[in-house]
Motif scaffolding. Structure first.
Motif, PDB file in Angstrom:
ATOM      1  N   ALA A  46       0.841  -1.202   0.000  1.00  0.00           N
ATOM      2  CA  ALA A  46       0.000   0.000   0.000  1.00  0.00           C
ATOM      3  C   ALA A  46       0.874   1.249   0.000  1.00  0.00           C
ATOM      4  N   ARG A  47       1.996   1.195   0.716  1.00  0.00           N
ATOM      5  CA  ARG A  47       2.935   2.327   0.702  1.00  0.00           C
ATOM      6  C   ARG A  47       3.627   2.422  -0.650  1.00  0.00           C
ATOM      7  N   TYR A  48       3.972   1.291  -1.235  1.00  0.00           N
ATOM      8  CA  TYR A  48       4.587   1.322  -2.562  1.00  0.00           C
ATOM      9  C   TYR A  48       3.659   2.006  -3.581  1.00  0.00           C
ATOM     10  N   LEU A  49       2.385   1.591  -3.574  1.00  0.00           N
ATOM     11  CA  LEU A  49       1.449   2.061  -4.590  1.00  0.00           C
ATOM     12  C   LEU A  49       0.744   3.361  -4.219  1.00  0.00           C
ATOM     13  N   GLY A  50       0.819   3.737  -2.938  1.00  0.00           N
ATOM     14  CA  GLY A  50       0.171   4.967  -2.512  1.00  0.00           C
ATOM     15  C   GLY A  50      -1.328   4.844  -2.354  1.00  0.00           C
ATOM     16  N   ARG A  51      -1.812   3.631  -2.136  1.00  0.00           N
ATOM     17  CA  ARG A  51      -3.253   3.421  -1.963  1.00  0.00           C
ATOM     18  C   ARG A  51      -3.486   2.037  -1.383  1.00  0.00           C
ATOM     19  N   THR A  52      -4.692   1.794  -0.935  1.00  0.00           N
ATOM     20  CA  THR A  52      -5.059   0.494  -0.381  1.00  0.00           C
ATOM     21  C   THR A  52      -5.017  -0.569  -1.478  1.00  0.00           C
ATOM     22  N   ILE A  53      -4.470  -1.723  -1.154  1.00  0.00           N
ATOM     23  CA  ILE A  53      -4.413  -2.819  -2.119  1.00  0.00           C
ATOM     24  C   ILE A  53      -5.818  -3.374  -2.335  1.00  0.00           C
ATOM     25  N   SER A  54      -6.186  -3.554  -3.593  1.00  0.00           N
ATOM     26  CA  SER A  54      -7.512  -4.073  -3.927  1.00  0.00           C
ATOM     27  C   SER A  54      -7.381  -5.126  -5.016  1.00  0.00           C
ATOM     28  N   THR A  55      -8.488  -5.790  -5.310  1.00  0.00           N
ATOM     29  CA  THR A  55      -8.490  -6.813  -6.353  1.00  0.00           C
ATOM     30  C   THR A  55      -8.340  -6.201  -7.738  1.00  0.00           C
ATOM     31  N   GLU A  56      -8.492  -4.890  -7.842  1.00  0.00           N
ATOM     32  CA  GLU A  56      -8.367  -4.219  -9.133  1.00  0.00           C
ATOM     33  C   GLU A  56      -6.943  -3.750  -9.404  1.00  0.00           C
ATOM     34  N   GLY A  57      -6.045  -3.928  -8.439  1.00  0.00           N
ATOM     35  CA  GLY A  57      -4.698  -3.405  -8.575  1.00  0.00           C
ATOM     36  C   GLY A  57      -3.800  -4.290  -9.418  1.00  0.00           C
ATOM     37  N   PRO A  58      -2.571  -3.813  -9.696  1.00  0.00           N
ATOM     38  CA  PRO A  58      -1.654  -4.585 -10.538  1.00  0.00           C
ATOM     39  C   PRO A  58      -0.954  -5.719  -9.810  1.00  0.00           C
ATOM     40  N   VAL A  59      -1.126  -5.806  -8.477  1.00  0.00           N
ATOM     41  CA  VAL A  59      -0.502  -6.898  -7.740  1.00  0.00           C
ATOM     42  C   VAL A  59      -1.542  -7.566  -6.850  1.00  0.00           C
ATOM     43  N   THR A  60      -1.562  -8.894  -6.881  1.00  0.00           N
ATOM     44  CA  THR A  60      -2.445  -9.673  -6.026  1.00  0.00           C
ATOM     45  C   THR A  60      -1.604 -10.334  -4.952  1.00  0.00           C
ATOM     46  N   LEU A  61      -1.965 -10.102  -3.701  1.00  0.00           N
ATOM     47  CA  LEU A  61      -1.248 -10.672  -2.566  1.00  0.00           C
ATOM     48  C   LEU A  61      -2.091 -11.780  -1.958  1.00  0.00           C
ATOM     49  N   LEU A  62      -1.453 -12.894  -1.680  1.00  0.00           N
ATOM     50  CA  LEU A  62      -2.191 -13.977  -1.029  1.00  0.00           C
ATOM     51  C   LEU A  62      -1.265 -14.785  -0.139  1.00  0.00           C
ATOM     52  N   ALA A  63      -1.861 -15.371   0.907  1.00  0.00           N
ATOM     53  CA  ALA A  63      -1.111 -16.222   1.833  1.00  0.00           C
ATOM     54  C   ALA A  63      -0.902 -17.597   1.207  1.00  0.00           C
ATOM     55  N   GLU A  64       0.106 -18.300   1.696  1.00  0.00           N
ATOM     56  CA  GLU A  64       0.418 -19.614   1.146  1.00  0.00           C
ATOM     57  C   GLU A  64      -0.786 -20.553   1.203  1.00  0.00           C
ATOM     58  N   ALA A  65      -1.558 -20.462   2.274  1.00  0.00           N
ATOM     59  CA  ALA A  65      -2.715 -21.345   2.428  1.00  0.00           C
ATOM     60  C   ALA A  65      -3.772 -21.111   1.355  1.00  0.00           C
ATOM     61  N   ASP A  66      -3.749 -19.918   0.729  1.00  0.00           N
ATOM     62  CA  ASP A  66      -4.767 -19.574  -0.266  1.00  0.00           C
ATOM     63  C   ASP A  66      -4.283 -19.745  -1.699  1.00  0.00           C
ATOM     64  N   LEU A  67      -3.023 -20.125  -1.874  1.00  0.00           N
ATOM     65  CA  LEU A  67      -2.476 -20.189  -3.225  1.00  0.00           C
ATOM     66  C   LEU A  67      -3.233 -21.182  -4.098  1.00  0.00           C
ATOM     67  N   ARG A  68      -3.480 -22.373  -3.566  1.00  0.00           N
ATOM     68  CA  ARG A  68      -4.144 -23.386  -4.393  1.00  0.00           C
ATOM     69  C   ARG A  68      -5.615 -23.074  -4.624  1.00  0.00           C
ATOM     70  N   ASP A  69      -6.190 -22.197  -3.808  1.00  0.00           N
ATOM     71  CA  ASP A  69      -7.564 -21.776  -4.075  1.00  0.00           C
ATOM     72  C   ASP A  69      -7.624 -20.958  -5.363  1.00  0.00           C
TER      73      ASP A  69
END
Length: 307
Positions: free
Chosen positions: A222-245
């Motif tokens: 969020a600091r890198y991009l200057g805004r809250t991370i959302s599903t519409e952004g250029p980067v998707t963040l996920l935890a290891e437990a959610d990767l296979r989902d």
């Protein structure tokens, strides 16, 4: 306030064998020209020898995928026979600094490749990289300042140097993360954009992080991009437990890791047919998109999204 980062500039796929990587990306439906590799004469009067790092680009309309591999001095192993040797040119007083930077980059690439073959470079695009640098500094994000390098580009009138202005963010454990000035439109006509798979842009990078660290990484980006991370952004963040989902059957090679990138295409049926003809297996993401598994794509899952 207008957002100074809204999309990706490029992702970097670090590989051990450039010839193999180019062959793969061509099977995936990308136009990839022969790679370039810097060269320097080991002694006066000798022919230039390759060293540092070789790279090739799959250029898209506003972004690209970079294929990059470390090169041992004088060693062409893993490079295709049509690799383009680019003799290094620099004033004598600046040559030691240029050499040290290239050698440091090559060592870093080799370290990443030892960690795992795959995506290790994530660069965002900005219309005002100086302003972005100031914003990052004000937000407490340390970086190395804005630098300028020249990229040789073949044009109908010969090779020209395209200036590239960029900054690298310090301390990102997932690899090289930074910001680059938007691609220069005066050079767009020199890029091959007619990919057999119809690829138009890199629209997403997927970063997988250890379980429990997602809030911290989300705050960092969020600091890198200057805004809250959302599903519409250029980067998707996920935890290891959610990767296979999101990507069934996938597993992160290390954490944190850039595990995938997403390419926008106009005709997914065309992509499916091309991949089938190339003999590449495909799966579907949880969002219904096609993807080629990482184990079939040199450590980085490639997602195709119809737009």
């Amino acid at each position: 306030m207008p957002q100074d980062i809204t999309r990706l500039h490029h992702v970097g796929h670090v590989v051990s064998d450039m010839a193999q990587a180019i062959a793969l990306y061509r099977r995936l439906g990308f136009h990839v020209p022969p790679p370039s590799v810097p060269a320097l004469a080991p002694r006066e009067g000798a022919a230039p020898e390759p060293f540092g790092a070789a790279n090739a680009h799959a250029d898209l309309s506003r972004s690209f995928v970079e294929l990059v591999t470390p090169v041992k001095p004088g060693n062409m192993a893993g490079l295709p026979p049509d690799a383009r040797i680019v003799p290094l040119q620099a004033p004598a007083e600046k040559l030691p600094l240029v050499l040290s930077r290239i050698e440091a980059t090559s060592a870093q690439l080799a370290g990443w490749c030892d960690r795992f073959e795959g995506l290790h470079i994530l660069m965002f695009s900005s219309p005002d990289v100086d302003g972005t640098g100031n914003r990052l500094a004000a937000a407490g994000v340390e970086h190395g300042g804005v630098n300028t390098v020249g990229r040789p580009v073949e044009t109908p009138n010969g090779v020209r140097t395209e200036p590239v202005r960029y900054l690298e963010i310090d301390g990102a454990p997932e690899g090289r993360v930074g910001v680059v000035a938007d691609l220069d439109p005066t050079f767009q006509h020199t890029r091959h954009l007619d990919h057999p798979n119809g690829a138009q842009d890199i629209v997403e990078a997927v970063l997988c992080v250890p379980d429990g660290q997602l809030p911290l990484v989300r705050e960092r980006y969020a600091r890198y991009l200057g805004r809250t991370i959302s599903t519409e952004g250029p980067v998707t963040l996920l935890a290891e437990a959610d990767l296979r989902d999101l990507l069934p059957g996938e597993a992160a090679p290390a954490l944190p890791a850039l595990v995938a990138c997403t390419v926008a295409v106009p005709d997914i049926a065309r992509v499916r047919a091309l991949l089938a003809e190339s003999g590449l297996p495909v799966r579907e993401t949880a969002r219904g998109e096609l993807f080629v598994p990482a184990k079939e794509a040199l450590g980085a899952a490639l997602i195709f999204r119809e737009i």
